[in-house]
Design a protein around this motif. Structure first.
Motif, short mmCIF file in Angstrom:
data_model
loop_
_atom_site.label_atom_id
_atom_site.label_comp_id
_atom_site.label_asym_id
_atom_site.label_seq_id
_atom_site.Cartn_x
_atom_site.Cartn_y
_atom_site.Cartn_z
N ILE A 27 -5.80 8.21 2.97
CA ILE A 27 -6.24 8.33 4.37
C ILE A 27 -7.15 7.18 4.80
O ILE A 27 -8.05 6.78 4.06
CB ILE A 27 -7.02 9.65 4.55
CG1 ILE A 27 -6.09 10.85 4.27
CG2 ILE A 27 -7.62 9.77 5.94
CD1 ILE A 27 -6.81 12.15 4.07
N ILE A 58 -11.00 -5.38 -1.27
CA ILE A 58 -11.27 -4.47 -0.15
C ILE A 58 -11.34 -3.06 -0.74
O ILE A 58 -10.31 -2.44 -1.03
CB ILE A 58 -10.18 -4.57 0.95
CG1 ILE A 58 -10.02 -6.02 1.41
CG2 ILE A 58 -10.51 -3.66 2.13
CD1 ILE A 58 -11.29 -6.65 1.99
N SER A 59 -12.59 -2.59 -0.97
CA SER A 59 -12.83 -1.35 -1.74
C SER A 59 -12.10 -1.40 -3.07
O SER A 59 -11.60 -0.38 -3.56
CB SER A 59 -12.40 -0.10 -0.96
OG SER A 59 -13.29 0.15 0.09
N ASP A 60 -11.98 -2.54 -3.62
CA ASP A 60 -11.32 -2.76 -4.90
C ASP A 60 -12.03 -3.87 -5.67
O ASP A 60 -12.80 -4.65 -5.09
CB ASP A 60 -9.85 -3.17 -4.65
CG ASP A 60 -8.92 -1.97 -4.68
OD1 ASP A 60 -9.29 -0.93 -5.27
OD2 ASP A 60 -7.82 -2.07 -4.14
N LEU A 100 0.05 5.71 5.04
CA LEU A 100 0.57 4.56 5.78
C LEU A 100 1.67 3.84 5.01
O LEU A 100 1.55 3.66 3.79
CB LEU A 100 -0.58 3.59 6.07
CG LEU A 100 -1.65 4.17 7.00
CD1 LEU A 100 -2.91 3.31 6.99
CD2 LEU A 100 -1.11 4.32 8.40
N ALA A 112 -4.83 -1.32 3.96
CA ALA A 112 -4.78 -0.02 4.66
C ALA A 112 -5.71 -0.01 5.87
O ALA A 112 -5.37 0.58 6.91
CB ALA A 112 -5.13 1.10 3.70
N TYR A 126 -12.43 4.48 4.47
CA TYR A 126 -11.41 5.01 3.57
C TYR A 126 -11.81 6.44 3.23
O TYR A 126 -13.01 6.74 3.12
CB TYR A 126 -11.32 4.14 2.30
CG TYR A 126 -10.53 2.85 2.53
CD1 TYR A 126 -9.67 2.73 3.61
CD2 TYR A 126 -10.65 1.78 1.66
CE1 TYR A 126 -8.95 1.57 3.83
CE2 TYR A 126 -9.94 0.61 1.87
CZ TYR A 126 -9.08 0.51 2.96
OH TYR A 126 -8.37 -0.63 3.17
N ILE A 135 0.85 -1.21 0.00
CA ILE A 135 0.00 0.00 0.00
C ILE A 135 0.88 1.26 0.00
O ILE A 135 0.39 2.35 0.26
CB ILE A 135 -0.97 0.03 1.21
CG1 ILE A 135 -0.22 -0.11 2.54
CG2 ILE A 135 -2.05 -1.01 1.07
CD1 ILE A 135 -1.10 0.20 3.76
N THR A 150 -5.02 -5.19 -0.59
CA THR A 150 -5.73 -6.45 -0.75
C THR A 150 -6.86 -6.30 -1.77
O THR A 150 -7.73 -5.45 -1.57
CB THR A 150 -6.30 -6.90 0.62
OG1 THR A 150 -5.20 -7.03 1.53
CG2 THR A 150 -7.02 -8.23 0.51
#
Ligand code: SAM
Length: 286
Positions: A228, A101-103, A200, A127, A172, A25, A98
């Motif tokens: 963020i 995950i929002s992807d 991060l 993240a 996110y 990330i 990953t």
């Protein structure tokens, strides 16, 4: 814990199927040995953006056919990948972290499983988890809520829905929307501990904690750059009342049966009677 060797040998072909591979990330070092092996040995890599994934592959000296894939891809594109998994190893990566995950990837995994295809998930950077561990907020229960809606009313409604949940909330967020989200949190979730975990694993990693109002003021004066994760601690009253409830339960159990003690404490604290009953049984068993 049983540990498995990374993989048998470089020359061994990966068995056909779908391999969900987490990538860094930010810090390029945050990729597992197994992920690198899998990217080296797979037949095809499905990715969101071939330029982004191309850079990662180049860094590791890997050259593989890439297929652009996201969840808006046509059914035909998905069918093609599903067909490739029957005879070859297809690695799925996202731009960062990953996959799924929002992807993209959910539909591909769902269809692969339905088709009886072997699906393997290789864990790695994410993240949400990195932000959670860094924040110092309670992590025994957390709810990942992805991105908040952009429109003001929808965002307020989403926060109102989440406000009563007894868990740390993980979102996110983007720099340009951070202050608006913090202001909305000040309305819907006042007095909650909030953490802004930014950039991060990168050079300018930062994790700042405070009330939604304080953080909104800080980032209004000093706009946040980069990526963020925004985290909100659990409702304080619930945390306080659960400590209180434990004490009340112990006392009630001195004279009452667990079911009666749970009912009495539920009435006094407004907490869930069934949960209190489970806890009362545990306390009684001690
Ligand atoms: N699949 C990724 C994962 O496992 O974390 C998340 C992909 S999502 C499209 C991108 C969002 O994740 C960013 O807008 C940001 O909120 C968060 N994110 C990704 N990398 C981050 C980082 N290094 N620091 C903070 N947040 C990050």
């Amino acid at each position: 814990m049983d540990h498995q060797p990374v993989e048998p040998s470089l020359s061994t072909r990966l068995s056909p199927g779908l391999y969900i591979v987490a990538t860094p990330i930010g810090n390029l070092g945050d990729i597992t040995l197994r992920a690198i092996e899998t990217l080296k040995r797979c037949d095809v890599i499905a990715c969101e953006d071939t330029r982004v994934t191309g850079k990662l592959l180049k860094h590791h000296g890997i050259s593989k056919p890439m297929r652009r894939y996201d969840d808006h891809a046509s059914d035909a594109a998905r069918e093609k990948l599903l067909a490739e998994m029957q005879s070859g190893a297809v690695a799925l990566v996202s731009d960062a972290g990953t996959p799924l995950i929002s992807d993209p990837g959910y539909r591909l995994v769902r269809d692969a499983r339905e088709a009886g295809t072997e699906v393997t998930s290789l864990p790695g950077a994410c993240a949400a988890v990195t932000g959670l561990t860094l924040s110092g907020l309670p992590n025994d229960r957390f709810l990942f809520a992805g991105f908040l809606p952009v429109k003001e009313k929808a965002r307020a409604d989403a926060l109102a829905e989440l406000a009563a949940i007894d868990a740390t909330l993980v979102f996110y967020e983007t720099g340009p929307r951070l202050v608006k989200s913090l202001r909305a949190m000040a309305e819907a979730l006042p007095d909650r501990d909030v953490a802004v975990a930014r950039e991060l694993t990168k050079l300018h990693e930062e994790c700042r904690t405070g009330s939604p109002d304080d953080l909104a003021e800080h980032y209004e004066a000093k706009p946040a750059k980069g990526e963020i994760v925004l985290l909100v601690g659990p409702p304080l009253e619930v945390a306080a009342s659960s400590e209180n409830a434990e004490q009340l339960l112990v006392e009630a159990l001195e004279t009452l049966k667990p079911s009666q003690a749970a009912a009495q404490v539920a009435k006094a604290t407004g907490m869930d009677r069934k949960k209190l009953y489970v806890r009362a049984m545990e306390l009684k068993a001690k």
